[in-house]
Design a protein around this motif. Structure first.
Motif, PDB file in Angstrom:
ATOM      1  N   GLU A 249       0.874  -1.186   0.000  1.00 32.60           N
ATOM      2  CA  GLU A 249       0.000   0.000   0.000  1.00 32.60           C
ATOM      3  C   GLU A 249       0.903   1.225   0.000  1.00 32.60           C
ATOM      4  OE1 GLU A 249      -3.397   0.390   0.257  1.00 32.60           O
ATOM      5  OE2 GLU A 249      -3.668  -1.775  -0.022  1.00 32.60           O
ATOM      6  N   VAL A 250       0.733   2.117  -0.962  1.00 35.45           N
ATOM      7  CA  VAL A 250       1.546   3.342  -0.971  1.00 35.45           C
ATOM      8  C   VAL A 250       0.579   4.527  -0.967  1.00 35.45           C
ATOM      9  CG1 VAL A 250       3.443   4.557  -2.107  1.00 35.45           C
ATOM     10  CG2 VAL A 250       3.167   2.087  -2.441  1.00 35.45           C
ATOM     11  N   PRO A 251       0.619   5.354   0.095  1.00 38.09           N
ATOM     12  CA  PRO A 251      -0.320   6.487   0.144  1.00 38.09           C
ATOM     13  C   PRO A 251      -0.210   7.362  -1.107  1.00 38.09           C
ATOM     14  CG  PRO A 251       0.897   6.280   2.201  1.00 38.09           C
ATOM     15  CD  PRO A 251       1.515   5.301   1.255  1.00 38.09           C
ATOM     16  N   HIS A 271       3.352  14.043  -6.999  1.00 33.38           N
ATOM     17  CA  HIS A 271       3.739  12.959  -6.085  1.00 33.38           C
ATOM     18  C   HIS A 271       5.126  12.435  -6.462  1.00 33.38           C
ATOM     19  CE1 HIS A 271       3.480   9.294  -3.751  1.00 33.38           C
ATOM     20  NE2 HIS A 271       2.355   9.730  -3.218  1.00 33.38           N
ATOM     21  N   ASP A 272       5.978  12.203  -5.423  1.00 34.78           N
ATOM     22  CA  ASP A 272       7.316  11.710  -5.770  1.00 34.78           C
ATOM     23  C   ASP A 272       7.303  10.196  -5.951  1.00 34.78           C
ATOM     24  OD1 ASP A 272       8.864  10.370  -3.178  1.00 34.78           O
ATOM     25  OD2 ASP A 272       7.141  11.658  -2.705  1.00 34.78           O
ATOM     26  N   ASN A 274       9.843   8.230  -5.010  1.00 32.34           N
ATOM     27  CA  ASN A 274      10.699   7.531  -4.033  1.00 32.34           C
ATOM     28  C   ASN A 274       9.914   6.600  -3.126  1.00 32.34           C
ATOM     29  OD1 ASN A 274      12.609   9.031  -5.206  1.00 32.34           O
ATOM     30  ND2 ASN A 274      13.177  10.248  -3.410  1.00 32.34           N
ATOM     31  N   SER A 275       8.754   7.094  -2.627  1.00 27.74           N
ATOM     32  CA  SER A 275       7.995   6.269  -1.683  1.00 27.74           C
ATOM     33  C   SER A 275       7.507   4.998  -2.375  1.00 27.74           C
ATOM     34  CB  SER A 275       6.818   7.062  -1.121  1.00 27.74           C
ATOM     35  OG  SER A 275       5.986   7.493  -2.171  1.00 27.74           O
ATOM     36  N   LEU A 276       7.183   5.113  -3.646  1.00 28.51           N
ATOM     37  CA  LEU A 276       6.734   3.944  -4.403  1.00 28.51           C
ATOM     38  C   LEU A 276       7.868   2.920  -4.520  1.00 28.51           C
ATOM     39  CD1 LEU A 276       4.732   2.453  -6.298  1.00 28.51           C
ATOM     40  CD2 LEU A 276       5.608   3.858  -8.168  1.00 28.51           C
ATOM     41  N   ALA A 278      10.533   2.700  -2.652  1.00 25.47           N
ATOM     42  CA  ALA A 278      10.894   2.185  -1.324  1.00 25.47           C
ATOM     43  C   ALA A 278       9.935   1.061  -0.925  1.00 25.47           C
ATOM     44  CB  ALA A 278      10.857   3.319  -0.313  1.00 25.47           C
ATOM     45  N   ALA A 279       8.631   1.284  -1.149  1.00 29.86           N
ATOM     46  CA  ALA A 279       7.638   0.288  -0.762  1.00 29.86           C
ATOM     47  C   ALA A 279       7.808  -0.996  -1.578  1.00 29.86           C
ATOM     48  CB  ALA A 279       6.234   0.855  -0.955  1.00 29.86           C
ATOM     49  N   SER A 281      10.659  -2.044  -3.009  1.00 26.55           N
ATOM     50  CA  SER A 281      11.894  -2.724  -2.566  1.00 26.55           C
ATOM     51  C   SER A 281      11.642  -3.455  -1.261  1.00 26.55           C
ATOM     52  CB  SER A 281      13.057  -1.785  -2.307  1.00 26.55           C
ATOM     53  OG  SER A 281      13.113  -0.797  -3.201  1.00 26.55           O
TER      54      SER A 281
END
Ligand code: ADP
Length: 317
Positions: A249-251, A271-272, A274-276, A278-279, A281
């Motif tokens: 789940e990625v906000p 939206h960046d 990176n969070s995607l 990171a999630a 990985s």
């Protein structure tokens, strides 16, 4: 002083004898030298509009002008400014491409000694000169389409209007047609194009109008229109092995599995990423490549036509 527009329609309306209101007050302006897309679903009124410009349809009211000349004042002079490539193949299949081109020049009063080299020039440029003296019924669909363009060039129009010119034409031929049309546009000819290949319009056209149910629902620069679409969709290639695992789940990101090796991530443009990453990985999923889904115009088109119309205020009643 602003240049005289290549095309201007003023509150153009058409009601057919059966009561269908095909155009409900269309006001449009196409600048000289523009490459302009006219998009709309079936039945929107595109052919009616083009028909009025090419004298095939009489408007119920309103005006259309090519380079300042009104269709009500001098239809012949309007026709001389315009080259039309209609949707349907409409030449005599027993004539040769050369004769078709030379004869149409005759309608414009162009002498044969001018028409002949001109026909050779355009048939050559459209790469069908080797078929110039064979009956056209022997030609492939793509060749017939190119002949329609050569014929439309015989009066060396200042405004070339193409109605779905690449429908059913394979990619290679389509590309060669666009090369030709882009070339004449660079040389100064204004081009108006209707197409269902939205990506084609996105790549080629500088300005765009979208018509729906006889109203212009959008009329702006292609770039401005695309910028309105703040949602971006990425396609992510991933190794096949992860197929059974749940996605993280990625906000702010709508992540969907397309198939065993492909994910799709939809997010706001701001939206960046990176969070995607990171999630992903974190779940042991490696992204091997990433690309932008290219059908932004299509998405926009569907939104405008089917889910409310943000620029309704621009449309004439
Ligand atoms: P498009 O080219 O965008 O598909 P058209 O201009 O062909 O749209 O059609 C607009 C509307 O006018 C449609 O509802 C169509 O059925 C109707 N229409 C088109 N031509 C005629 C005609 N000759 N007689 C009656 N209705 C027509």
């Amino acid at each position: 002083m602003p240049a005289v527009p290549a095309l201007e329609t003023v509150d153009l309306r058409k009601t057919y004898a059966n009561g269908v209101e095909a155009l409900k007050g269309v006001s449009l302006r196409v600048e000289p030298g523009d490459f302009f897309a006219l998009l709309g679903p079936n039945g929107a009124g595109k052919s009616t509009l083009i028909g009025i410009l090419s004298s095939l349809v009489n408007p119920t009211s309103g005006d259309a002008r090519a380079f300042g000349i009104s269709i009500h004042r001098d239809r012949g002079a309007v026709m001389r400014q315009i080259g039309l490539v209609p949707q349907e193949i409409n030449f005599n299949q027993f004539e040769t491409p050369f004769d078709i081109c030379v004869n149409v020049a005759g309608f414009y009063g162009i002498p044969r000694d001018v028409a002949r080299p001109r026909a050779e020039k355009y048939l050559n440029e459209l790469r069908i000169w080797d078929k110039a003296f064979q009956q056209t019924r022997m030609m492939s669909g793509g060749m017939k389409r190119r002949l329609m363009i050569a014929r439309a060039m015989m009066n060396e129009p200042r405004l070339l209007i193409l109605d779905e010119p690449t429908a059913g034409v394979d990619i290679e031929i389509r590309r060669s047609m666009w090369q030709f049309i882009t070339g004449i546009n660079r040389a100064g000819t204004t081009v108006i194009l209707t197409t269902h290949y939205l990506e084609e319009a996105e790549q080629l056209c500088r300005n765009i109008a979208i018509i729906d149910h006889g109203n212009i629902v959008e009329n702006t620069a292609m770039r401005t229109l695309l910028a309105k679409l703040d949602v971006e969709t990425f396609i992510l290639d991933v190794p096949a092995g992860f197929a059974g695992e749940a996605l993280p789940e990625v906000p702010g990101v709508k992540l969907t599995r397309i198939d065993a090796q492909t994910l799709e991530a939809e997010m706001s443009k701001s939206h960046d990423l990176n969070s995607l990453f990171a999630a992903l990985s974190g779940r042991g999923i490696t992204v091997t490549s990433l690309r932008n889904k290219t059908n932004r115009l299509e998405e926009l088109f569907v939104r405008l036509v089917e889910h409310g119309k943000p620029d309704q205020g621009r449309a004439a009643a």
